[in-house]
Design an enzyme around this catalytic site. Structure first.
Site, PDB file in Angstrom:
ATOM      1  N   ASP A   7       0.873  -1.169   0.000  1.00 27.07           N
ATOM      2  CA  ASP A   7       0.000   0.000   0.000  1.00 27.07           C
ATOM      3  C   ASP A   7       0.913   1.223   0.000  1.00 27.07           C
ATOM      4  OD1 ASP A   7      -2.316   1.655   0.393  1.00 27.07           O
ATOM      5  OD2 ASP A   7      -1.846   1.710   2.529  1.00 27.07           O
ATOM      6  N   ASP A   9       0.006   5.117   1.291  1.00 26.59           N
ATOM      7  CA  ASP A   9      -0.095   6.003   2.454  1.00 26.59           C
ATOM      8  C   ASP A   9      -0.152   5.210   3.748  1.00 26.59           C
ATOM      9  OD1 ASP A   9      -0.250   8.549   1.042  1.00 26.59           O
ATOM     10  OD2 ASP A   9      -2.155   7.792   0.289  1.00 26.59           O
TER      11      ASP A   9
END
Length: 283
Positions: A7, A9
């Site tokens: 991922d 953020d």
């Protein structure tokens, strides 16, 4: 060949509090919108996948009237898209300013995976320009170029729906059983699990208290060795991976081998970035 999908953020860098939140608020100010999100308010907004989707939560009838916005849905969508474009510009400027450091261990683990021949990718529902700016910050230009990026509006449903990970796995031509996702939020974990991936979680600024039942490993960070040591604290380890002071690629490989009933539980480390360790049989 195995793959590692990050991922963005909260995983590559802890960007929500010091990157996205001020970018949203500066955007609201520029457009004269009568809202500024506090840290506590934004802690709830991060549970909504996607920046445009977070902005859309503002658009109650009362807010639309107070802000003097058009009631026509198409015109309102156009306004929203404009806000989001400007927010992305502000955010990428913050990232390029270098004030937000990469999270511990992400470059080290990605470099080890690349050297071992693993496929590398990022799967995020943030705007692609934002994701690429954080990827280059976290990995450096040379390693970042080795990543495939799946981001933004390439899928209609955002996390926790499995669509972005399913899309990435298909795009890479992989089998889900050969992929480890690294996430920081419950929504991200649910997305990865829904796509059939093993998931390791590194908790971030807003996610430490979330429920990560189902993750194969939950740690405070991947950690790093000296001289700038960051020690990993294990929060959940249902497979008995037992990372040391920092997570190595061999630990993440265990998350794949745990599903292989024929694997030798005492195999040596073929990855070159950590000591041999027992590998658990599936239960």
């Amino acid at each position: 060949m195995p793959a590692l999908i990050f991922d963005c953020d909260g995983v590559l860098a802890d960007t929500e509090r010091d990157g996205h939140l001020p970018a949203f608020n500066e955007t609201f100010e520029e457009f004269g919108l009568p809202v500024r999100w506090s840290d506590a308010e934004y802690a709830e907004k991060v549970k909504v996948g996607g920046g445009k989707e977070r902005m859309r939560t503002l658009l109650t009838p009362d807010f639309v009237a107070a802000a003097g916005l058009p009631s026509d849905p198409a015109a309102l969508d156009e306004r929203l898209a404009g806000w989001h474009r400007r927010k992305t510009e502000i955010y990428t400027g913050i990232i390029r300013g270098g004030s937000i450091p990469p999270r511990p261990g992400v470059r080290r683990v990605a470099a080890a995976a690349h050297q071992a021949g693993w496929t590398l990718a990022v799967a995020s529902t943030s705007a692609e320009a934002s994701v690429r700016s954080v990827l280059e910050l976290a990995m450096g230009p040379e390693l970042a170029a080795r990543f495939s990026v799946f981001a933004g509006d390439v899928v209609q449903r955002k996390k926790p729906a499995p669509d972005i990970y399913a899309f990435a796995v298909r795009g890479l031509g992989l089998d889900p059983v050969d992929v480890v996702a690294i996430e920081d939020s419950r929504n991200g974990m649910l997305s990865a699990l829904g796509a059939g991936l093993a998931c390791a979680v590194t908790t971030s600024a807003y996610t430490g208290e979330e429920d990560f039942s189902g993750a194969s490993l939950v740690v405070t960070s991947l950690g790093d060795p000296p001289p700038e040591e960051t020690v990993t604290r294990v929060l959940s380890d249902p497979l008995g991976v037992r990372p040391g002071r920092y997570v190595v690629l061999a630990d993440l490989a265990v998350l794949l081998s745990a599903g292989d009933g024929d694997s030798d539980p005492t195999t040596s480390d073929p990855l070159g970035d950590g000591p041999a360790r027992p590998r658990p049989r599936p239960h």
